[in-house]
Design a protein around this motif. Structure first.
Motif, PDB file in Angstrom:
ATOM      1  N   ASN A   1      -8.464   9.932   9.187  1.00  0.00           N
ATOM      2  CA  ASN A   1      -7.809  11.006   8.452  1.00  0.00           C
ATOM      3  C   ASN A   1      -7.420  10.530   7.060  1.00  0.00           C
ATOM      4  OD1 ASN A   1      -8.046  12.649  10.672  1.00  0.00           O
ATOM      5  ND2 ASN A   1      -5.883  12.580  11.248  1.00  0.00           N
ATOM      6  N   ASP A   2      -7.738  11.345   6.084  1.00  0.00           N
ATOM      7  CA  ASP A   2      -7.468  11.091   4.666  1.00  0.00           C
ATOM      8  C   ASP A   2      -6.284  11.979   4.297  1.00  0.00           C
ATOM      9  OD1 ASP A   2      -7.631  10.674   1.940  1.00  0.00           O
ATOM     10  OD2 ASP A   2      -9.632  11.531   1.705  1.00  0.00           O
ATOM     11  N   ASP A   3      -5.088  11.408   4.312  1.00  0.00           N
ATOM     12  CA  ASP A   3      -3.844  12.188   4.253  1.00  0.00           C
ATOM     13  C   ASP A   3      -3.115  12.061   2.921  1.00  0.00           C
ATOM     14  OD1 ASP A   3      -4.256  12.980   6.863  1.00  0.00           O
ATOM     15  OD2 ASP A   3      -2.802  11.575   7.736  1.00  0.00           O
ATOM     16  N   THR A   4      -2.566  13.193   2.476  1.00  0.00           N
ATOM     17  CA  THR A   4      -1.636  13.224   1.345  1.00  0.00           C
ATOM     18  C   THR A   4      -0.351  13.875   1.825  1.00  0.00           C
ATOM     19  OG1 THR A   4      -3.438  13.421  -0.276  1.00  0.00           O
ATOM     20  CG2 THR A   4      -1.230  14.050  -1.003  1.00  0.00           C
TER      21      THR A   4
ATOM     22  N   SER B   1      -2.073   5.120  -2.389  1.00  0.00           N
ATOM     23  CA  SER B   1      -1.093   5.192  -3.482  1.00  0.00           C
ATOM     24  C   SER B   1       0.245   5.616  -2.894  1.00  0.00           C
ATOM     25  CB  SER B   1      -1.536   6.185  -4.568  1.00  0.00           C
ATOM     26  OG  SER B   1      -1.547   7.509  -4.072  1.00  0.00           O
ATOM     27  N   GLY B   2       1.328   5.240  -3.554  1.00  0.00           N
ATOM     28  CA  GLY B   2       2.658   5.593  -3.079  1.00  0.00           C
ATOM     29  C   GLY B   2       3.173   4.636  -2.022  1.00  0.00           C
ATOM     30  N   ASP B   3       4.302   5.001  -1.419  1.00  0.00           N
ATOM     31  CA  ASP B   3       4.992   4.150  -0.445  1.00  0.00           C
ATOM     32  C   ASP B   3       5.189   4.915   0.858  1.00  0.00           C
ATOM     33  OD1 ASP B   3       5.279   2.199  -2.450  1.00  0.00           O
ATOM     34  OD2 ASP B   3       7.149   3.105  -3.144  1.00  0.00           O
ATOM     35  N   LEU B   4       4.735   4.331   1.957  1.00  0.00           N
ATOM     36  CA  LEU B   4       4.825   4.953   3.273  1.00  0.00           C
ATOM     37  C   LEU B   4       5.826   4.183   4.123  1.00  0.00           C
ATOM     38  CD1 LEU B   4       3.551   7.149   5.160  1.00  0.00           C
ATOM     39  CD2 LEU B   4       1.976   5.353   5.935  1.00  0.00           C
TER      40      LEU B   4
ATOM     41  N   ALA C   1       9.645  -0.547   8.103  1.00  0.00           N
ATOM     42  CA  ALA C   1       8.897  -1.183   7.026  1.00  0.00           C
ATOM     43  C   ALA C   1       8.388  -0.136   6.060  1.00  0.00           C
ATOM     44  CB  ALA C   1       7.724  -1.984   7.598  1.00  0.00           C
ATOM     45  N   VAL C   2       8.099  -0.576   4.838  1.00  0.00           N
ATOM     46  CA  VAL C   2       7.455   0.269   3.841  1.00  0.00           C
ATOM     47  C   VAL C   2       6.137  -0.403   3.473  1.00  0.00           C
ATOM     48  CG1 VAL C   2       7.594   1.234   1.516  1.00  0.00           C
ATOM     49  CG2 VAL C   2       9.645   1.157   2.957  1.00  0.00           C
ATOM     50  N   ILE C   3       5.054   0.363   3.512  1.00  0.00           N
ATOM     51  CA  ILE C   3       3.755  -0.184   3.142  1.00  0.00           C
ATOM     52  C   ILE C   3       3.228   0.563   1.926  1.00  0.00           C
ATOM     53  CG2 ILE C   3       3.134  -1.062   5.413  1.00  0.00           C
ATOM     54  CD1 ILE C   3       1.478   1.468   5.847  1.00  0.00           C
ATOM     55  N   LYS C   4       2.486  -0.155   1.090  1.00  0.00           N
ATOM     56  CA  LYS C   4       1.972   0.407  -0.160  1.00  0.00           C
ATOM     57  C   LYS C   4       0.558  -0.106  -0.395  1.00  0.00           C
ATOM     58  CE  LYS C   4       5.550  -1.272  -2.082  1.00  0.00           C
ATOM     59  NZ  LYS C   4       6.623  -1.561  -3.070  1.00  0.00           N
TER      60      LYS C   4
ATOM     61  N   LYS D   1      -0.542   8.780  -0.513  1.00  0.00           N
ATOM     62  CA  LYS D   1      -1.891   8.992   0.006  1.00  0.00           C
ATOM     63  C   LYS D   1      -2.255   7.781   0.866  1.00  0.00           C
ATOM     64  CE  LYS D   1      -3.263  11.475  -4.216  1.00  0.00           C
ATOM     65  NZ  LYS D   1      -3.476  12.827  -3.631  1.00  0.00           N
ATOM     66  N   PHE D   2      -2.764   8.058   2.061  1.00  0.00           N
ATOM     67  CA  PHE D   2      -3.133   6.944   2.939  1.00  0.00           C
ATOM     68  C   PHE D   2      -4.194   7.376   3.939  1.00  0.00           C
ATOM     69  CE2 PHE D   2      -0.029   9.124   5.471  1.00  0.00           C
ATOM     70  CZ  PHE D   2      -0.233   8.775   6.797  1.00  0.00           C
TER      71      PHE D   2
END
Length: 238
Positions: free
Chosen positions: A45-48, A71-74, A84-87, A114-115
């Motif tokens: 899945n290509d999620d925004t 892009s961004g922080d998840l 946790a935060v992943i980028k 976006k991830f």
């Protein structure tokens, strides 16, 4: 050699307002009998996700779940106590095993995250749930492929997955030609073009196009423009 071409504009699409998601394989309300899975690869899945929004706490079991931020922080929280935060530049994996609850949220309110959310069927079922996260140097994937996911117990440098699977990311300059050797005799490769244009064994692919290749030992890749590519080296039977 067997191939299957998945064009970007043929993916499933669901726009929920806070979530805009494109599905390479059947998922939720999107069902295509020809796109159930590629070997052990079940979901891509290509999620925004809009600012401050996310997926509430929900369960998983017996699935390997990989998140690759673009892009961004998840922000991730789970029932094992991990927060946790992943980028971009990092990769996260969660072996759901006997069962786990987790949530995912856009850490920032002012920009989208976006991830890629990827699910892989596990090699061993009902293992103890586990979590791993690792940062990778983007410079080390310039004009080559950098391993970011690899089987547990190997020394291949990726976050560990409970499967005979390897994921690699490559940033290729226009005109670069290279090859990729499939890691396991029973595996195939699902190539997903994140950005740019490439050719794989002569097949032209554009942004978000994908090509699954099996019953072959290696693939030849040529960048028709500057390109970013994800290769998923996956068991075809499991």
């Amino acid at each position: 050699m067997k191939t299957i071409l998945h064009k970007a504009d043929k993916r499933g699409h669901a726009n929920h307002g806070w979530l805009n998601s494109y599905h390479s394989f059947s998922f939720a309300g999107f069902h295509d009998p020809s796109k159930i899975h590629f070997g052990a690869l079940r979901v891509l899945n290509d999620d925004t996700v809009s600012g401050g929004m996310g997926f509430g706490t929900h369960p998983h079991d017996n699935m390997e779940i990989i998140s690759i931020p673009l892009s961004g922080d998840l922000e991730h929280k789970d029932s094992m106590g991990n927060t946790a935060v992943i980028k971009k530049g990092e990769v996260q994996i969660m072996s759901a095993g006997t069962g786990i609850y987790h949530s995912e949220k856009n850490k920032n309110h002012g920009e989208a995250v976006k991830f890629l959310q990827i699910w892989v069927f596990p090699k061993l079922r009902n293992i103890e749930p586990r979590y791993d996260q690792k940062a990778f140097s983007v410079e080390e994937r310039k004009n080559t492929f950098q391993t970011v996911v690899s089987p547990l117990g190997t020394q291949d440098g990726g976050v560990g997955i409970n499967q005979d699977a390897w994921f690699s990311l490559g940033n290729l300059d226009s005109g670069i030609e290279t090859s990729y050797q499939i890691k396991h005799k029973n595996n195939g490769v699902y190539a997903f073009v994140l950005e740019g244009e490439i050719e794989i064994n002569g097949q032209k692919l554009g942004r978000r196009d994908a090509l699954g290749i099996s019953e072959v030992d290696a693939i030849q890749i040529k960048a028709s423009s500057d390109a970013e590519v994800l290769l998923m080296d996956i068991p075809m039977s499991f």
